[in-house]
Design an enzyme around this catalytic site. Structure first.
Site, short mmCIF file in Angstrom:
data_model
loop_
_atom_site.label_atom_id
_atom_site.label_comp_id
_atom_site.label_asym_id
_atom_site.label_seq_id
_atom_site.Cartn_x
_atom_site.Cartn_y
_atom_site.Cartn_z
N ARG A 49 1.04 -1.45 -0.12
CA ARG A 49 -0.02 -0.17 0.06
C ARG A 49 0.89 1.31 -0.01
NH1 ARG A 49 -1.90 2.62 3.83
NH2 ARG A 49 -1.72 0.84 5.41
N TYR A 103 -15.98 9.47 -19.99
CA TYR A 103 -15.79 8.17 -19.42
C TYR A 103 -16.99 8.01 -18.32
CZ TYR A 103 -15.16 3.67 -17.36
OH TYR A 103 -15.30 2.25 -16.92
N ASP A 174 -6.97 11.86 -19.82
CA ASP A 174 -7.13 10.50 -19.83
C ASP A 174 -6.90 9.85 -21.21
OD1 ASP A 174 -8.26 7.81 -20.15
OD2 ASP A 174 -10.05 8.36 -18.70
N LYS A 199 -7.66 -1.53 -20.49
CA LYS A 199 -7.79 -1.53 -22.02
C LYS A 199 -6.53 -1.86 -22.57
CE LYS A 199 -11.65 -0.21 -19.85
NZ LYS A 199 -11.85 1.19 -19.96
C1 LIG Z 1 -12.46 1.75 -18.92
C2 LIG Z 1 -12.04 3.26 -18.63
C3 LIG Z 1 -11.72 3.88 -17.37
C4 LIG Z 1 -12.02 3.34 -16.20
O1 LIG Z 1 -11.10 2.14 -15.98
P1 LIG Z 1 -11.45 0.83 -15.07
O2 LIG Z 1 -10.08 0.20 -15.13
O3 LIG Z 1 -12.52 0.25 -15.65
O4 LIG Z 1 -11.74 1.33 -13.70
C5 LIG Z 1 -11.49 5.25 -17.48
N1 LIG Z 1 -11.30 6.03 -18.64
C6 LIG Z 1 -11.60 5.33 -19.95
C7 LIG Z 1 -11.70 6.35 -21.16
C8 LIG Z 1 -11.88 3.96 -19.86
O5 LIG Z 1 -12.21 3.37 -21.28
#
Ligand SMILES: *Cc1c(COP(=O)(O)O)cnc(C)c1O
Length: 381
Positions: A49, A103, A174, A199
């Site tokens: 942590r 998102y 992001d 992803k």
């Molecule tokens: C999936 C996604 C997230 C969130 O990610 P998790 O791993 O599901 O918490 C944030 N931003 C974008 C653009 C995403 O596609």
């Protein structure tokens, strides 16, 4: 276009080589599952942590190099990264500018948590000018997502950074859809980059993680909250991330190629009324994407002529998988109106053109001929 280099070695090489191997001579780094470490000397002890165990360190260093960041943190999900960044960088009285296409989880966080944090916000259109124009005297953060879900809107990051330079505003991007292969926001002047590693970075639909990367000062602020909220990962997941990153470039480059071919194919189809892919010249973000991205990514969306047609189309696919997530090696499709955007109020969704006719596709690394054949078959049926 930005150079693919990081301190001498190209990023493709950095993605493959990390950590230096195990002490016993193994070319792969050792997996160190310990949560307790023998007390050796003064100073901070490794502890999961505290985000400082050997496997965490390897992945953090590697992601920092891939995004040209000074420091970073790797979390147990993209949302753990996003929520901890907001908690770490915002205090009561702060204002945040966010882009319209966001998102779903981020949108929910803003709607559900900002109020109790004493934070206000404005929503702006997905372009640098609108985002910068929404800045107020108490704005602390401007938050963008590019390319954005689901219509792949593109924000000019260099322009955003330029418009905000000299102001005490932090820019956060992001960059999940682009991955570090296609885009490096920090090199374009952005302060902090966020990835849902679930992803493209993971890439095999079997990992959940997230990352926040930026300069040391900002990451230290986020870290103060990170150790309180505890969204850290375990060594086995970190080992799998390290393994995934080795093939990041070959995967994403193939996804770029396949997606461009599929976008071109869809563009001429009878049942398709429009295609949203930054690699197509007809996409409004094409010019900016050509300037700031090395490849246009593996994500695209398209509108079918009606929603009944869209449902039937999904049912008639044999190879392409209807699934909500994205960025994996296998191609998948989803109807954003029924999945990622189902919580968005109907009027807002329809104004954005996110209805039952819109299909989003995450293009994988299969043979593009097979993928197109599957699409042809589904259209014919
Ligand atoms: C999936 C996604 C997230 C969130 O990610 P998790 O791993 O599901 O918490 C944030 N931003 C974008 C653009 C995403 O596609």
């Amino acid at each position: 276009m930005t150079p693919k280099h990081s301190g001498g070695l190209s990023k493709e090489t950095v993605a493959v080589h990390s950590g230096g191997g195990s002490e016993k001579g193994g070319v792969i780094n050792a997996v160190e599952p310990s949560s307790a470490f023998r007390f050796i000397d003064e100073g901070p002890q490794p502890y999961p942590r505290y985000f400082n165990t050997p496997n965490q360190q390897i992945v953090i260093d590697q992601l920092c190099k891939l995004e040209s960041a000074e420091a970073g943190l790797v979390f147990s999900s993209g949302m753990a990264a996003i929520s901890t960044v907001f908690r770490g960088l915002l205090t009561t009285g702060d204002h945040v500018v966010l882009q319209k296409a966001l998102y779903g989880g981020t949108r929910s966080f803003v709607l559900n948590e900002f109020d109790s944090m004493g934070v206000t916000y404005s929503i702006a259109n997905c372009d640098a000018e609108s985002l910068a124009a929404a800045v107020q005297p108490n704005t602390r953060v401007v938050y963008a997502e590019t390319p954005a879900n689901p219509k792949m809107e593109v924000v000019d990051l260099q322009e955003l950074a330029t418009r905000l330079s000299g102001k005490s505003v932090l820019t956060i991007v992001d960059s999940t859809f682009a991955s570090p292969v296609n885009q490096n926001p920090i090199e374009l002047g952005i302060d902090l980059v966020i990835h849902s590693g679930t992803k493209y970075l993971g890439g095999h639909s079997d990992l959940s993680f997230g990352a926040a990367l930026g300069n040391r000062e900002h990451i230290e602020q986020v870290y103060e909250k990170a150790i309180l909220y505890g969204g850290n990962l375990n060594a086995l997941s970190l080992y799998l991330i390290e393994r995934s990153l080795k093939t990041l470039f070959v995967r994403v480059e193939k996804q770029n190629e396949n997606a461009l071919e599929i976008a071109k194919f869809l563009n001429g189809q009878e049942f398709v009324s429009s295609v949203f892919y930054p690699g197509l010249e007809c996409h409004p973000g094409h010019e900016i994407a050509s300037k700031q991205m090395r490849g246009f990514g593996g994500m695209l969306s398209f509108r079918l002529v009606d929603s009944i047609c869209a449902k039937m189309f999904l049912q008639n696919l044999k190879l392409i998988i209807p699934a909500m997530s994205l960025g994996g090696v296998d191609t998948s499709v989803t109807l954003p109106a029924l999945t990622s955007h189902r919580h968005v109020p109907l009027a807002e969704r329809e104004a954005a053109g996110i209805d039952g006719q819109l299909v989003r596709m995450s293009v994988g690394i299969e043979s593009v001929e097979d993928l197109i054949a599957d699409l042809v078959l589904a259209f014919d049926t």
